[in-house]
Write an enzyme that holds these catalytic residues in place. Sequence first.
Site, PDB file in Angstrom:
ATOM      1  N   ASP A  45       1.344  22.315  11.395  1.00 23.07           N
ATOM      2  CA  ASP A  45       0.116  23.067  11.630  1.00 23.07           C
ATOM      3  C   ASP A  45      -1.028  22.108  11.958  1.00 23.07           C
ATOM      4  OD1 ASP A  45      -1.341  25.881  10.994  1.00 23.07           O
ATOM      5  OD2 ASP A  45      -2.606  24.214  10.336  1.00 23.07           O
ATOM      6  N   TYR A  50      -8.813  19.108  14.649  1.00 25.04           N
ATOM      7  CA  TYR A  50      -8.339  18.032  13.770  1.00 25.04           C
ATOM      8  C   TYR A  50      -8.243  16.686  14.499  1.00 25.04           C
ATOM      9  CZ  TYR A  50      -6.680  22.004  10.884  1.00 25.04           C
ATOM     10  OH  TYR A  50      -6.584  23.174  10.167  1.00 25.04           O
ATOM     11  N   LYS A  75      -4.813  25.675  17.163  1.00 28.47           N
ATOM     12  CA  LYS A  75      -5.893  26.666  17.013  1.00 28.47           C
ATOM     13  C   LYS A  75      -7.002  26.426  18.028  1.00 28.47           C
ATOM     14  CE  LYS A  75      -4.869  26.276  12.099  1.00 28.47           C
ATOM     15  NZ  LYS A  75      -4.709  24.857  11.768  1.00 28.47           N
ATOM     16  N   HIS A 108      -9.558  29.953  15.374  1.00 27.22           N
ATOM     17  CA  HIS A 108      -9.786  29.187  14.143  1.00 27.22           C
ATOM     18  C   HIS A 108     -10.732  29.900  13.168  1.00 27.22           C
ATOM     19  CE1 HIS A 108      -9.279  24.733  12.850  1.00 27.22           C
ATOM     20  NE2 HIS A 108      -9.432  25.485  11.798  1.00 27.22           N
TER      21      HIS A 108
HETATM   22  N1  NAP Z   1      -7.359  27.663   9.406  1.00 26.54           N
HETATM   23  C1  NAP Z   1      -8.244  26.997   8.711  1.00 26.54           C
HETATM   24  O1  NAP Z   1      -9.459  27.275   8.764  1.00 26.54           O
HETATM   25  C2  NAP Z   1      -7.791  25.883   7.826  1.00 26.54           C
HETATM   26  C3  NAP Z   1      -8.693  25.270   6.946  1.00 26.54           C
HETATM   27  C4  NAP Z   1      -8.233  24.248   6.143  1.00 26.54           C
HETATM   28  C5  NAP Z   1      -6.906  23.843   6.206  1.00 26.54           C
HETATM   29  N2  NAP Z   1      -6.050  24.435   7.094  1.00 26.54           N
HETATM   30  C6  NAP Z   1      -4.630  24.016   7.202  1.00 26.54           C
HETATM   31  O2  NAP Z   1      -4.035  24.104   5.922  1.00 26.54           O
HETATM   32  C7  NAP Z   1      -3.448  22.846   5.584  1.00 26.54           C
HETATM   33  C8  NAP Z   1      -3.422  22.658   4.087  1.00 26.54           C
HETATM   34  O3  NAP Z   1      -4.708  22.786   3.501  1.00 26.54           O
HETATM   35  P1  NAP Z   1      -5.557  21.560   2.929  1.00 26.54           P
HETATM   36  O4  NAP Z   1      -5.126  20.300   3.597  1.00 26.54           O
HETATM   37  O5  NAP Z   1      -6.975  21.910   3.051  1.00 26.54           O
HETATM   38  O6  NAP Z   1      -5.246  21.552   1.381  1.00 26.54           O
HETATM   39  P2  NAP Z   1      -3.941  21.481   0.431  1.00 26.54           P
HETATM   40  O7  NAP Z   1      -2.694  21.469   1.230  1.00 26.54           O
HETATM   41  O8  NAP Z   1      -4.146  22.496  -0.619  1.00 26.54           O
HETATM   42  O9  NAP Z   1      -4.137  20.084  -0.305  1.00 26.54           O
HETATM   43  C9  NAP Z   1      -3.989  18.833   0.307  1.00 26.54           C
HETATM   44  C10 NAP Z   1      -4.347  17.773  -0.761  1.00 26.54           C
HETATM   45  O10 NAP Z   1      -3.434  17.892  -1.861  1.00 26.54           O
HETATM   46  C11 NAP Z   1      -2.759  16.658  -2.058  1.00 26.54           C
HETATM   47  N3  NAP Z   1      -1.352  16.977  -2.355  1.00 26.54           N
HETATM   48  C12 NAP Z   1      -0.407  17.406  -1.472  1.00 26.54           C
HETATM   49  N4  NAP Z   1       0.762  17.612  -2.096  1.00 26.54           N
HETATM   50  C13 NAP Z   1       0.561  17.296  -3.392  1.00 26.54           C
HETATM   51  C14 NAP Z   1       1.415  17.296  -4.531  1.00 26.54           C
HETATM   52  N5  NAP Z   1       2.688  17.641  -4.429  1.00 26.54           N
HETATM   53  N6  NAP Z   1       0.879  16.925  -5.732  1.00 26.54           N
HETATM   54  C15 NAP Z   1      -0.418  16.569  -5.825  1.00 26.54           C
HETATM   55  N7  NAP Z   1      -1.264  16.557  -4.775  1.00 26.54           N
HETATM   56  C16 NAP Z   1      -0.777  16.911  -3.575  1.00 26.54           C
HETATM   57  C17 NAP Z   1      -2.915  15.882  -0.772  1.00 26.54           C
HETATM   58  O11 NAP Z   1      -2.964  14.490  -1.016  1.00 26.54           O
HETATM   59  P3  NAP Z   1      -2.285  13.350  -0.083  1.00 26.54           P
HETATM   60  O12 NAP Z   1      -2.357  13.786   1.351  1.00 26.54           O
HETATM   61  O13 NAP Z   1      -3.125  12.167  -0.378  1.00 26.54           O
HETATM   62  O14 NAP Z   1      -0.873  13.213  -0.563  1.00 26.54           O
HETATM   63  C18 NAP Z   1      -4.260  16.373  -0.255  1.00 26.54           C
HETATM   64  O15 NAP Z   1      -5.321  15.658  -0.863  1.00 26.54           O
HETATM   65  C19 NAP Z   1      -4.301  21.833   6.354  1.00 26.54           C
HETATM   66  O16 NAP Z   1      -3.694  20.580   6.487  1.00 26.54           O
HETATM   67  C20 NAP Z   1      -4.469  22.575   7.664  1.00 26.54           C
HETATM   68  O17 NAP Z   1      -3.307  22.423   8.462  1.00 26.54           O
HETATM   69  C21 NAP Z   1      -6.485  25.461   7.886  1.00 26.54           C
END
Ligand code: NAP
Length: 279
Positions: A45, A50, A75, A108
């Site tokens: 994704d 990004y 997106k 988005h």
């Molecule tokens: N459509 C939208 O508006 C929108 C907005 C935000 C995000 N997104 C998408 O959603 C994806 C995920 O959301 P997000 O990146 O905001 O947050 P998330 O996946 O909830 O959290 C990512 C964070 O959690 C840590 N992490 C990952 N796996 C872990 C585990 N097993 N144990 C402990 N910590 C862990 C990662 O650290 P490390 O990387 O340092 O390991 C990173 O700091 C994004 O990458 C993006 O593709 C979409």
Amino acid sequence: MINDTYYLNNSYPMPKVGLGVYKISEEEMDIAVETALEAGYRAFDTAYFYKNEIALGNALKKSDIEREDLFITSKLWNDYQGYDQTIEFFTKSLENLGTDYLDLFLIHWPCEADGLFIESYKAMEKLYEEGKIRAIGVCNFNKHHLEKLMEETDVVPAVNQIEVHPYFNQQELQDFCDKHDIAVTAWMPLMRNKGLLEHKLITDMASRYDKTPAQIVLRWHLAHNSLIIPKSKTPERIRENYDIFDFNLELTDIAEIDSLDRGDRQGNDPENVRIGTLK
Ligand SMILES: NC(=O)c1ccc[n+]([C@@H]2O[C@H](COP(=O)([O-])OP(=O)(O)OC[C@H]3O[C@@H](n4cnc5c(N)ncnc54)[C@H](OP(=O)(O)O)[C@@H]3O)[C@@H](O)[C@H]2O)c1
């Protein structure tokens, strides 16, 4: 083994777990993608916003996995809403990723006050009809945005990608999406590891199931019929986040995690995001 594929409302298969790559840098991308593919991930994704579509495309090309076995989501960024710009920036995303189709293309943010999401979506419908996108959808749409979209366009969105985690479970919106056969993808599924994974209820459950807190939370999402795109640049965590297909949560445990909901939105409120407000 629990089924790892979700069939979207047009029957197109989408992996239930994908790697979110927001904030994965060019330097980190190769190892993240290689680890993910080895662990079994096939969905990725990204977004124009990004600034890592090129890095993702290059990393995927280094593997010997066929394009048709991958599921790539990107997106349309807010600043490029509008019929013609949607087509132009979809084409840029394709070029960046080095592919001739996307599996899923999403608006988005609705940016409703700017009044362009309907015509942007109509451009996506055209690209969908031309076969350049396998499924189309939206992100951050609330019920009223979805109602307007479904009233004024032809293709019911396949996906609504929204912020969901146990502190903000968006059950009403999930129910509305379920009713209309719109798959919910949870972004920020781990609440960015900001406190949730240390909550006693989650850590106790993790010990009881002999799983990690992240695995408990991700399994909770799947129990609610959500797709998930956890982000990690850390090989061990990338593997851990995919290793969730060999257990189920008891209904009482799902309900306990449900009870953590406190309406605690961490990210931007879709009602306040306008073209130009996010950089
Ligand atoms: N459509 C939208 O508006 C929108 C907005 C935000 C995000 N997104 C998408 O959603 C994806 C995920 O959301 P997000 O990146 O905001 O947050 P998330 O996946 O909830 O959290 C990512 C964070 O959690 C840590 N992490 C990952 N796996 C872990 C585990 N097993 N144990 C402990 N910590 C862990 C990662 O650290 P490390 O990387 O340092 O390991 C990173 O700091 C994004 O990458 C993006 O593709 C979409």
